[in-house]
Motif scaffolding. Sequence first.
Motif, PDB file in Angstrom:
ATOM      1  N   THR A   1       0.815  -1.211   0.000  1.00 16.05           N
ATOM      2  CA  THR A   1       0.000   0.000   0.000  1.00 16.05           C
ATOM      3  C   THR A   1       0.849   1.263   0.000  1.00 16.05           C
ATOM      4  OG1 THR A   1      -1.714  -1.209   1.207  1.00 16.05           O
ATOM      5  CG2 THR A   1      -1.886   1.195   1.179  1.00 16.05           C
ATOM      6  N   LEU A   2       1.904   1.282   0.799  1.00 16.77           N
ATOM      7  CA  LEU A   2       2.756   2.470   0.842  1.00 16.77           C
ATOM      8  C   LEU A   2       3.472   2.683  -0.484  1.00 16.77           C
ATOM      9  CD1 LEU A   2       4.222   2.072   4.434  1.00 16.77           C
ATOM     10  CD2 LEU A   2       2.381   3.610   3.706  1.00 16.77           C
ATOM     11  N   ALA A   3       3.877   1.599  -1.129  1.00 15.35           N
ATOM     12  CA  ALA A   3       4.489   1.725  -2.460  1.00 15.35           C
ATOM     13  C   ALA A   3       3.474   2.273  -3.457  1.00 15.35           C
ATOM     14  CB  ALA A   3       5.023   0.378  -2.921  1.00 15.35           C
ATOM     15  N   ALA A   4       2.223   1.813  -3.361  1.00 20.76           N
ATOM     16  CA  ALA A   4       1.175   2.294  -4.260  1.00 20.76           C
ATOM     17  C   ALA A   4       0.881   3.773  -4.031  1.00 20.76           C
ATOM     18  CB  ALA A   4      -0.099   1.474  -4.076  1.00 20.76           C
ATOM     19  N   MET A   5       1.075   4.245  -2.803  1.00 19.61           N
ATOM     20  CA  MET A   5       0.840   5.651  -2.494  1.00 19.61           C
ATOM     21  C   MET A   5       1.968   6.541  -2.997  1.00 19.61           C
ATOM     22  SD  MET A   5      -0.689   5.226   1.370  1.00 19.61           S
ATOM     23  CE  MET A   5      -1.298   6.887   1.580  1.00 19.61           C
ATOM     24  N   GLY A   6       3.127   5.944  -3.298  1.00 16.81           N
ATOM     25  CA  GLY A   6       4.212   6.717  -3.858  1.00 16.81           C
ATOM     26  C   GLY A   6       5.447   6.842  -3.000  1.00 16.81           C
ATOM     27  N   LEU A   7       5.479   6.166  -1.833  1.00 14.37           N
ATOM     28  CA  LEU A   7       6.698   6.195  -1.033  1.00 14.37           C
ATOM     29  C   LEU A   7       7.780   5.366  -1.718  1.00 14.37           C
ATOM     30  CD1 LEU A   7       5.520   5.830   2.684  1.00 14.37           C
ATOM     31  CD2 LEU A   7       6.036   7.905   1.410  1.00 14.37           C
ATOM     32  N   LEU A   8       9.006   5.843  -1.647  1.00 15.39           N
ATOM     33  CA  LEU A   8      10.134   5.096  -2.177  1.00 15.39           C
ATOM     34  C   LEU A   8      10.502   3.966  -1.209  1.00 15.39           C
ATOM     35  CD1 LEU A   8      12.410   8.067  -3.307  1.00 15.39           C
ATOM     36  CD2 LEU A   8      10.838   6.720  -4.712  1.00 15.39           C
ATOM     37  N   PRO A   9      11.200   2.920  -1.700  1.00 17.77           N
ATOM     38  CA  PRO A   9      11.573   1.812  -0.795  1.00 17.77           C
ATOM     39  C   PRO A   9      12.265   2.284   0.483  1.00 17.77           C
ATOM     40  CG  PRO A   9      11.967   1.162  -3.050  1.00 17.77           C
ATOM     41  CD  PRO A   9      11.568   2.608  -3.098  1.00 17.77           C
ATOM     42  N   ARG A  10      13.182   3.223   0.359  1.00 20.26           N
ATOM     43  CA  ARG A  10      13.859   3.739   1.555  1.00 20.26           C
ATOM     44  C   ARG A  10      12.848   4.306   2.549  1.00 20.26           C
ATOM     45  NH1 ARG A  10      16.559   9.695   1.453  1.00 20.26           N
ATOM     46  NH2 ARG A  10      16.981   9.911   3.683  1.00 20.26           N
ATOM     47  N   GLU A  11      11.848   5.036   2.036  1.00 21.48           N
ATOM     48  CA  GLU A  11      10.867   5.691   2.896  1.00 21.48           C
ATOM     49  C   GLU A  11       9.904   4.680   3.511  1.00 21.48           C
ATOM     50  OE1 GLU A  11      11.017   9.620  -0.010  1.00 21.48           O
ATOM     51  OE2 GLU A  11       9.318   8.232  -0.100  1.00 21.48           O
ATOM     52  N   TYR A  12       9.324   3.797   2.675  1.00 25.58           N
ATOM     53  CA  TYR A  12       8.340   2.876   3.258  1.00 25.58           C
ATOM     54  C   TYR A  12       9.002   1.817   4.140  1.00 25.58           C
ATOM     55  CZ  TYR A  12       8.865  -0.445  -0.776  1.00 25.58           C
ATOM     56  OH  TYR A  12       9.309  -1.317  -1.734  1.00 25.58           O
ATOM     57  N   ASN A  13      10.256   1.452   3.853  1.00 25.78           N
ATOM     58  CA  ASN A  13      10.934   0.507   4.732  1.00 25.78           C
ATOM     59  C   ASN A  13      11.182   1.113   6.111  1.00 25.78           C
ATOM     60  OD1 ASN A  13      11.125  -1.746   3.025  1.00 25.78           O
ATOM     61  ND2 ASN A  13      12.939  -0.935   2.006  1.00 25.78           N
ATOM     62  N   GLU A  14      11.536   2.385   6.159  1.00 20.82           N
ATOM     63  CA  GLU A  14      11.734   3.042   7.445  1.00 20.82           C
ATOM     64  C   GLU A  14      10.422   3.157   8.215  1.00 20.82           C
ATOM     65  OE1 GLU A  14      13.749   6.665   6.372  1.00 20.82           O
ATOM     66  OE2 GLU A  14      15.709   5.693   6.367  1.00 20.82           O
ATOM     67  N   MET A  15       9.328   3.384   7.503  1.00 22.56           N
ATOM     68  CA  MET A  15       8.023   3.436   8.173  1.00 22.56           C
ATOM     69  C   MET A  15       7.626   2.058   8.688  1.00 22.56           C
ATOM     70  SD  MET A  15       4.413   4.968   6.763  1.00 22.56           S
ATOM     71  CE  MET A  15       2.926   4.925   7.792  1.00 22.56           C
ATOM     72  N   ILE A  16       7.846   1.030   7.886  1.00 20.57           N
ATOM     73  CA  ILE A  16       7.451  -0.319   8.282  1.00 20.57           C
ATOM     74  C   ILE A  16       8.241  -0.804   9.485  1.00 20.57           C
ATOM     75  CG2 ILE A  16       7.464  -2.751   7.545  1.00 20.57           C
ATOM     76  CD1 ILE A  16       6.755  -1.717   4.715  1.00 20.57           C
ATOM     77  N   VAL A  17       9.565  -0.604   9.489  1.00 20.07           N
ATOM     78  CA  VAL A  17      10.358  -1.128  10.603  1.00 20.07           C
ATOM     79  C   VAL A  17      10.030  -0.398  11.902  1.00 20.07           C
ATOM     80  CG1 VAL A  17      12.226  -1.928   9.121  1.00 20.07           C
ATOM     81  CG2 VAL A  17      12.371   0.349  10.114  1.00 20.07           C
ATOM     82  N   TYR A  18       9.502   0.827  11.818  1.00 22.54           N
ATOM     83  CA  TYR A  18       9.076   1.501  13.044  1.00 22.54           C
ATOM     84  C   TYR A  18       7.756   0.931  13.563  1.00 22.54           C
ATOM     85  CZ  TYR A  18       7.586   4.926  16.423  1.00 22.54           C
ATOM     86  OH  TYR A  18       7.152   5.518  17.592  1.00 22.54           O
ATOM     87  N   TRP A  19       6.771   0.760  12.678  1.00 21.99           N
ATOM     88  CA  TRP A  19       5.433   0.388  13.122  1.00 21.99           C
ATOM     89  C   TRP A  19       5.194  -1.118  13.222  1.00 21.99           C
ATOM     90  CZ3 TRP A  19       2.589   3.554  15.639  1.00 21.99           C
ATOM     91  CH2 TRP A  19       2.661   4.920  15.397  1.00 21.99           C
ATOM     92  N   LEU A  20       5.870  -1.917  12.434  1.00 24.01           N
ATOM     93  CA  LEU A  20       5.574  -3.348  12.383  1.00 24.01           C
ATOM     94  C   LEU A  20       5.677  -4.040  13.740  1.00 24.01           C
ATOM     95  CD1 LEU A  20       4.735  -5.653  10.522  1.00 24.01           C
ATOM     96  CD2 LEU A  20       7.166  -6.080  10.081  1.00 24.01           C
ATOM     97  N   PRO A  21       6.695  -3.785  14.567  1.00 21.84           N
ATOM     98  CA  PRO A  21       6.749  -4.476  15.857  1.00 21.84           C
ATOM     99  C   PRO A  21       5.536  -4.237  16.744  1.00 21.84           C
ATOM    100  CG  PRO A  21       8.871  -3.476  15.346  1.00 21.84           C
ATOM    101  CD  PRO A  21       7.894  -2.951  14.337  1.00 21.84           C
ATOM    102  N   GLN A  22       4.844  -3.115  16.529  1.00 26.41           N
ATOM    103  CA  GLN A  22       3.664  -2.809  17.335  1.00 26.41           C
ATOM    104  C   GLN A  22       2.379  -3.397  16.758  1.00 26.41           C
ATOM    105  OE1 GLN A  22       3.609   1.482  18.497  1.00 26.41           O
ATOM    106  NE2 GLN A  22       5.547   1.612  17.366  1.00 26.41           N
ATOM    107  N   MET A  23       2.448  -3.906  15.532  1.00 26.92           N
ATOM    108  CA  MET A  23       1.233  -4.308  14.835  1.00 26.92           C
ATOM    109  C   MET A  23       1.164  -5.784  14.458  1.00 26.92           C
ATOM    110  SD  MET A  23       1.015  -0.975  12.267  1.00 26.92           S
ATOM    111  CE  MET A  23      -0.685  -1.229  11.755  1.00 26.92           C
ATOM    112  N   GLU A  24       2.298  -6.406  14.174  1.00 34.52           N
ATOM    113  CA  GLU A  24       2.269  -7.743  13.580  1.00 34.52           C
ATOM    114  C   GLU A  24       1.742  -8.831  14.511  1.00 34.52           C
ATOM    115  OE1 GLU A  24       6.103  -9.148  12.418  1.00 34.52           O
ATOM    116  OE2 GLU A  24       7.068  -8.569  14.305  1.00 34.52           O
TER     117      GLU A  24
END
Length: 227
Positions: free
Chosen positions: A135-158
């Motif tokens: 979804t973040l890639a579809a919104m236009g975030l670059l891999p560097r950007e969406y990977n940084e967002m995912i590694v921050y939020w994923l531990p709280q959500m998965e």
Amino acid sequence: MKRKRMLLIAAAALLIAAAVWGIAGRMSGNGAQTAQTTQDREETTAAKPVIYLYPSAETPVSVKLTLSGTPGTRYPAPDADGVWRVTAQPDGTLTDAAGREYSYLFWDGVLDTAYDFTKGFCVRGADTAAFLQETLAAMGLLPREYNEMIVYWLPQMENNAWNLISFQTDAYTEAAALEIEPAPDSLLRVFMAWKALPEPVWIEPQTVSPFVREGFAAVEWGGAQVR
């Protein structure tokens, strides 16, 4: 007899739909409950919003953030008037007046706003990484950007059973007003409000549009867990 057969067919169709709905991990049809579409206005921490700046050429840039709520940490520290002043490079590297380099501008704070859950996604906890990446890639975030967002939020959500996710627009941008000089040619602000759920709920699917980077591009991502 005919009515009984129709009821059996309808019941079978519902069972098939329920099975598909459960496997998909995000609900877009009939379900046990319907998501609460609005969140009561309350103070919620906006966690790790970061701002990337990508000018076409080396450019001095000033960034001012005005919050409806309580400011928290900002890094690097802005000037005494609350404004960040940096020199931005086309690759996103930022340099302050002392020559120190940064990848982005970081802030957090407590926002006084009511998040909108009219539309969104209900995602299995185990499917959250794949969902965010897609979804973040579809919104236009670059891999560097969406990977940084995912590694921050994923531990709280998965490890949650389900996550109710809605990407905010006015509810966020009005509570966290951003002024950038010179004004960017293209601006993307991705803010994910989410709730951990024990059971899935139905929510109208949210449509995401791709971001087109033109000229001086500014990109921000952040989020908030709504309890």
